[in-house]
Design an enzyme around this catalytic site. Structure first.
Site, short mmCIF file in Angstrom:
data_model
loop_
_atom_site.label_atom_id
_atom_site.label_comp_id
_atom_site.label_asym_id
_atom_site.label_seq_id
_atom_site.Cartn_x
_atom_site.Cartn_y
_atom_site.Cartn_z
CG ASP A 180 21.49 56.84 58.32
OD1 ASP A 180 21.46 58.06 58.52
OD2 ASP A 180 20.48 56.13 58.19
CB CYS A 236 39.36 26.57 27.45
SG CYS A 236 40.18 25.00 27.14
CB CYS A 290 42.64 24.30 31.23
SG CYS A 290 43.15 24.84 29.59
#
Length: 743
Positions: free
Chosen positions: A439, A24, A21
């Protein structure tokens, strides 16, 4: 000197095992970050830890620290071992989960049915329930108990602790009731809400809750693991794209990892190109769709660059390797995607902090719930059931999965479409963008000179003009000459070889082609040989120059014959791209160092109203700063070295992948192919991924905020709580997987 050594930092990516989970992941992260000079980010979804550490720290110490916390860790495998090991572990985990899930469902269904349907409750049915439920809790739920025990030994608590306590408590309470209890103890009859007394004669047993919770949570874990695997499928597919073997020019077949820069290799029709290189012999069409998302094959010939992992769809090619291994475009793309997937959005850091303290808070809340119900005299059964429901309904997993799963799927889908997202920070930047600076050269236009028009004098043949002018220009290295030669060859085919070729500095070229004395260049060059343009050609020449295009005159045998117009042409997709950018609420601005006439012509052609022309390369960053000072949130799209500073300054930098490494490094998003429409797709995908992350986090927070009080108030059966908890994680992952359908 020692100070310099201490400042040097290394980086490593550890594969973490045993996480169940989000808490952890948070715990491992805290452990690693407590080490001197170590900075770690642990990703629950990818099961990876990205760690930077001083040169004085041995990487094996990092592994030892993770193992001390009760998890497994592995350093990256050497490249030659391939990725087979990494594939087997998730498959084994999925197989084990599937076996336990099937066992739990088969045994739990009759237990739940007997508890909920009174006609099924024959004499001593409770004992059959015990026989069926015990293997579910003990065998099928063993991963939860094992992880809970491991964490307990290390003084920690995770989601497994809550599940283990909840299911063992339900089983233990039921055993006590069966052996020592009596019927009529306050409990629960309806599967969703409490009643004061259980009337089914079962006494105070909760075997259906223990078995049902285990089955539901195993189902959630299984579908979550499978979905997480699907979420990372795009990156795995990218890593597996490359060829495994290559045929060298001398006929030997060797593994690709033995190929060195400079080696020549053969690519037959249908084969994958082994690595990045330059075509030395042959011509073909190359399918680049797996890297760029572009479905139309690209024509290549001698001198053209090709990319590893693309497919040779036409003739036989001999290629010289230029980049191998980790330097190839494919490897760089995979690296960018992996790095993006390990990042954390700002909002995710808040979720991580919450999940880190979540489990202790839930345990305290469960104990408080138990005490409250006992104190109000509701009875031990009601108090116990509410406390178990609190333990089981809580879920920080959805919080932990919210960002990484969306990132996994979003960045993976982007890679398939030729869009590389550098991380969650880039996603967050797309939210407020209102202006996009483009550009001109190489971004809106092709970035190379092309023959755009041929104007011939009365009575002259266009084909003859192109044949003679193209033959002469083919001998020159000048970009304008090459544009004329290429355009001529495309229209008339094979060009004759010139004789007595000479370059006239600053004016053009001259020579003999098929017995004709040919001149190509400025009108002044022709005038020196008494060749003057007729009025109509003079007019065409001035019109081309006024539009910012380059015009060259052609003459032979004492007479001016034609005017050729050369220009950097607009990409065929640029106008559509501008329309798409406007549809996203963005204002396009064209930025160029060219003169204003050229800039306005290009802008008018693609539908841009605002033009900033004649800007020196060094001043591009000042233009971006000026727009930002006006309160605009600016995205910059560019491809050259001179765009790098502006890309870095912009709130969001998008580099065309056909451009320079400096531009790509400075950007937040990289567009693998030189199609401006991909810029609009990139912003759209980034925004969609960000909104998915926000939706996931909203669900994860809202679920816990709503569910925990309901459970504490005694309004949820533990079994329903388990189903809801499992669903919350599956919902978050499934919501993220919708990004795979992005078009």
């Amino acid at each position: 000197m020692s100070q310099l050594t201490d400042d040097r930092r290394n980086a490593v990516e550890l594969s973490i095992g045993g996480m169940t989970c989000a808490s952890c992941a948070n715990r491992i992260e805290r452990k690693l970050n407590k080490m001197d000079g170590v900075t770690a980010t642990v990703n629950y979804a990818t099961e990876k830890a990205k760690v930077t550490f001083p040169e004085s720290v041995d990487p094996s110490l990092l592994v030892a620290e993770v193992e001390k916390a009760g998890y497994t860790a592995a350093l990256p495998a050497p490249p030659e071992t391939g990725n087979e090991t990494g594939e087997e572990e998730p498959q084994d985990e999925l197989r084990s989960l599937r076996q336990r899930l099937v066992t739990s469902v088969v045994l739990a269904v009759p237990v739940i049915a007997m508890a909920m349907i009174p006609p099924l409750q024959f004499t001593n049915w409770q004992w059959l329930s015990l026989v069926l439920a015990a293997p579910v809790v003990v065998y099928a739920g063993w991963p939860f108990h094992k992880a809970a025990w491991t964490n307990l030994r290390h003084g920690a608590a995770t989601m497994d602790t809550l599940i283990s306590i909840g299911t063992i408590a339900a089983l233990g309470w039921s055993l006590w009731a069966l052996f020592f209890g009596s019927a009529g103890v306050p409990g629960m009859t309806h599967p969703f809400v409490f009643t004061i007394e259980r009337t089914d004669g079962s006494g105070n047993i909760y075997l259906e809750a223990a078995a049902g919770v285990t089955a539901f949570i195993l189902a959630g874990r299984y579908f979550e693991a499978r979905s997480k695997r699907r979420a990372g499928a795009a990156l795995r597919a990218l890593l597996e794209l490359g060829a495994k073997e290559v045929e060298l020019a001398d006929g030997r077949r060797v593994p690709v990892d033995q190929l060195k820069a400079g080696d020549r290799f053969v690519v037959r029709p249908g084969d994958k190109i082994a690595t990045d290189g330059v075509v030395e012999e042959g011509s073909s069409a190359v399918d680049t769709s797996m890297l760029t998302g572009e479905s139309v094959p690209v024509e290549v010939g001698a001198g053209d660059a090709v990319t590893g992992a693309t497919v040779n769809a036409g003739g036989r090619l001999v290629v010289r390797a230029t980049r191998v291994g980790a330097d190839t475009q494919l490897a760089q793309m995979a690296k960018l995607v992996e790095e993006a997937q390990t990042g954390k959005a700002q909002v995710q850091r808040l979720a991580d902090r919450i999940s880190g303290i979540f489990v202790p808070i839930v345990i305290a809340l469960a104990l408080g719930t138990l005490g409250f119900w006992l104190g109000t005299g509701a009875g031990a059964g009601a108090a116990f059931t509410a406390a178990v429901a609190v333990l089981i309904i809580a879920c920080p997993c959805a919080l932990g999965l919210a960002t990484p799963t969306a990132l996994l799927v979003g960045t993976g889908r982007g890679a398939q479409l030729g869009i590389l997202i550098k991380g969650p920070e880039a996603l967050e930047s797309t939210r407020g963008i209102d202006t996009v600076v483009l550009d001109k050269t190489g971004t809106v236009t092709e970035g190379r000179m092309t023959l755009t028009a041929v104007h011939v004098a009365e009575g002259e043949s266009e084909e003859e003009v192109l044949r003679l002018a193209g033959a002469l220009e083919h001998a020159s290295e000048h970009p304008i000459a090459q544009a004329v030669a290429k355009g001529a060859a495309a229209r008339v085919g094979r060009l004759p070889a010139p004789e007595d070729f000479a370059n006239v500095e600053g004016l053009g070229v001259q020579g003999v082609v098929d017995g004709h004395a040919v001149l190509v260049g400025r009108p002044r060059l022709l005038a020196e040989w008494s060749q003057h343009l007729p009025a109509d050609l003079e007019r065409e020449l001035h019109e081309a120059q006024a539009a910012g295009r380059t015009a060259v005159a052609v003459g032979w045998d004492g007479q001016a014959r034609a005017v050729l117009v050369v220009a950097d042409v607009v990409k065929p997709t640029s106008a559509e791209a501008i329309t798409r950018l406007r549809a996203l609420g963005l204002t396009p601005v064209l930025l160029t160092g060219d003169n204003e006439a050229v800039a306005k012509t290009v802008a008018a052609e693609v539908g841009i109203d605002e033009v900033i022309a004649e800007v020196l390369p060094a001043d591009k960053v000042d233009v971006v700063k000026k727009l930002q000072a006006e309160g605009k949130v600016v995205a910059m799209v560019g491809d050259g070295v001179n765009d790098a500073a502006a890309l870095a300054q912009a709130d969001l930098g998008l580099a065309m992948g056909t451009g320079t490494d400096a531009a790509i490094e400075a950007s937040d998003l990289t567009l693998v192919r030189g199609d401006l429409r991909v810029a609009a797709d990139a912003i759209r995908l980034s925004r969609r991924t960000l909104s998915t992350i926000k939706g996931n986090l909203f669900w994860a927070f809202a679920y816990n905020v709503a569910a925990l009080p309901l459970a504490a108030m005694g309004l949820l059966n533990p079994m329903i709580a388990g189903a809801a908890m499992a669903f919350s994680s599956v919902f978050v992952v499934s919501n993220s997987l919708r990004l795979r359908r992005f078009r």
